[in-house]
Design a protein around this motif. Structure first.
Motif, PDB file in Angstrom:
ATOM      1  N   THR A   1       0.862  -1.175   0.000  1.00 44.78           N
ATOM      2  CA  THR A   1       0.000   0.000   0.000  1.00 44.78           C
ATOM      3  C   THR A   1       0.903   1.231   0.000  1.00 44.78           C
ATOM      4  O   THR A   1       1.645   1.460   0.965  1.00 44.78           O
TER       5      THR A   1
ATOM      6  N   GLU B   1       2.282   5.130   0.060  1.00 42.14           N
ATOM      7  CA  GLU B   1       2.036   6.447   0.640  1.00 42.14           C
ATOM      8  C   GLU B   1       2.886   7.420  -0.177  1.00 42.14           C
ATOM      9  O   GLU B   1       4.095   7.242  -0.286  1.00 42.14           O
TER      10      GLU B   1
ATOM     11  N   GLN C   1       4.269  11.254  -1.172  1.00 40.65           N
ATOM     12  CA  GLN C   1       4.519  12.627  -0.738  1.00 40.65           C
ATOM     13  C   GLN C   1       4.989  13.434  -1.943  1.00 40.65           C
ATOM     14  O   GLN C   1       5.797  12.955  -2.737  1.00 40.65           O
TER      15      GLN C   1
ATOM     16  N   SER D   1       7.355   7.778  -3.098  1.00 42.62           N
ATOM     17  CA  SER D   1       6.362   6.781  -2.712  1.00 42.62           C
ATOM     18  C   SER D   1       7.022   5.736  -1.818  1.00 42.62           C
ATOM     19  O   SER D   1       8.060   5.173  -2.171  1.00 42.62           O
ATOM     20  N   LYS D   2       6.404   5.513  -0.666  1.00 43.52           N
ATOM     21  CA  LYS D   2       6.895   4.512   0.282  1.00 43.52           C
ATOM     22  C   LYS D   2       5.761   3.580   0.663  1.00 43.52           C
ATOM     23  O   LYS D   2       4.592   3.954   0.610  1.00 43.52           O
ATOM     24  N   ALA D   3       6.126   2.374   1.066  1.00 47.28           N
ATOM     25  CA  ALA D   3       5.131   1.419   1.547  1.00 47.28           C
ATOM     26  C   ALA D   3       4.647   1.881   2.918  1.00 47.28           C
ATOM     27  O   ALA D   3       5.458   2.211   3.786  1.00 47.28           O
ATOM     28  N   LYS D   4       3.317   1.928   3.098  1.00 43.37           N
ATOM     29  CA  LYS D   4       2.756   2.427   4.359  1.00 43.37           C
ATOM     30  C   LYS D   4       3.190   1.584   5.557  1.00 43.37           C
ATOM     31  O   LYS D   4       3.538   2.122   6.598  1.00 43.37           O
ATOM     32  N   ASP D   5       3.176   0.271   5.397  1.00 44.95           N
ATOM     33  CA  ASP D   5       3.443  -0.601   6.541  1.00 44.95           C
ATOM     34  C   ASP D   5       4.912  -0.642   6.960  1.00 44.95           C
ATOM     35  O   ASP D   5       5.241  -0.485   8.123  1.00 44.95           O
TER      36      ASP D   5
ATOM     37  N   GLY E   1       7.540   1.246   5.350  1.00 41.04           N
ATOM     38  CA  GLY E   1       8.274   2.475   5.051  1.00 41.04           C
ATOM     39  C   GLY E   1       9.331   2.306   3.978  1.00 41.04           C
ATOM     40  O   GLY E   1      10.145   3.207   3.766  1.00 41.04           O
TER      41      GLY E   1
END
Length: 174
Positions: free
Chosen positions: A55, A57, A59, A85-89, A91
Motif C-alpha cells: 500500500t 504512501e 509525498q 512513494s513509500k510502503a505504508k506498513d 516504510g
C-alpha cells in the motif's frame, strides 16, 4: 461617479484625467519554450525485489524558481517537483521521481511590482498541465499505476514562501 467605481476619475500614467489619454495597460505574454531541465526516476521496488501486496504512501514537494534571462522581457520559470512513494506498513521506498520542468516566458506591459508574483503564480499555472502529464507517463512507464498530480494552488505556495521569508527576516534582525 467615475467608471472605476470611485469618485476619482481614472488617471493616465502621466497623471492626467483626460479620457483620450487614459488607457488600460495591456499585458502581453508568450511562452517561448517549455522543457525538462532535469529528471530522475528510480524504481526502488524493482531493484530491491519487494514482494507481496504493497500500500503506497505518496509525498509531493514543490519548489518554484524564476530568473531573468539575458534578452529583454524574458524570464525562465522552473517547477521543481519531488514525488516519493513509500510502503505504508514498512516504510520501504517504492519509487522516487525528481523533475525540474521549465518554461521561457516573454512578458511585456506588466508593472515591476507585479512581476514577482506573476512569475511564481501565473507562469507555473500555465506549465502545470504539461508537468502533470509527464509525471503520469513516467510513473506508468516506470511500472506503477499512473500518478495524476492533484491541482497545485500556486497562490497558496507563493503566500507560504512570502510568509517564510518574512519570518526568516524577523529572526535575522533579532
Amino acid at each position: 461617479m467615475a467608471e472605476n467605481g470611485s469618485d476619482t476619475p481614472p488617471q493616465a500614467p502621466n497623471g492626467t484625467t483626460d479620457p483620450q489619454q487614459v488607457q488600460q495597460v495591456e499585458i502581453r505574454q508568450r511562452i517561448l519554450a517549455q522543457y525538462t531541465r532535469d529528471m530522475s526516476f528510480e524504481n526502488v521496488m524493482a531493484q530491491k525485489g519487494v514482494t507481496g501486496e504493497v500500500t503506497p504512501e505518496i509525498q509531493v514537494q514543490v519548489k518554484l524558481d524564476a530568473r531573468k534571462r539575458g534578452a529583454d522581457n524574458q524570464y525562465e520559470v522552473i517547477i521543481k517537483l519531488t514525488v516519493s512513494s513509500k510502503a505504508k506498513d514498512k516504510g520501504d521506498q517504492l519509487f522516487l521521481l525528481e523533475i525540474e520542468y521549465a518554461g521561457i516566458f516573454m512578458i511585456e506591459g506588466l508593472p515591476e511590482a507585479q512581476l514577482h508574483p506573476y512569475l511564481l503564480i501565473e507562469c507555473p499555472r500555465l506549465l502545470f498541465p504539461y508537468l502533470r502529464r509527464i509525471v503520469s507517463d513516467l510513473t506508468r512507464d516506470g511500472g506503477f499505476p499512473p500518478f495524476n498530480l492533484e491541482p497545485i494552488d500556486f497562490l497558496a505556495l507563493y503566500r507560504q514562501e512570502i510568509a517564510r521569508r518574512t519570518e526568516e527576516q524577523k529572526v535575522a534582525e533579532v
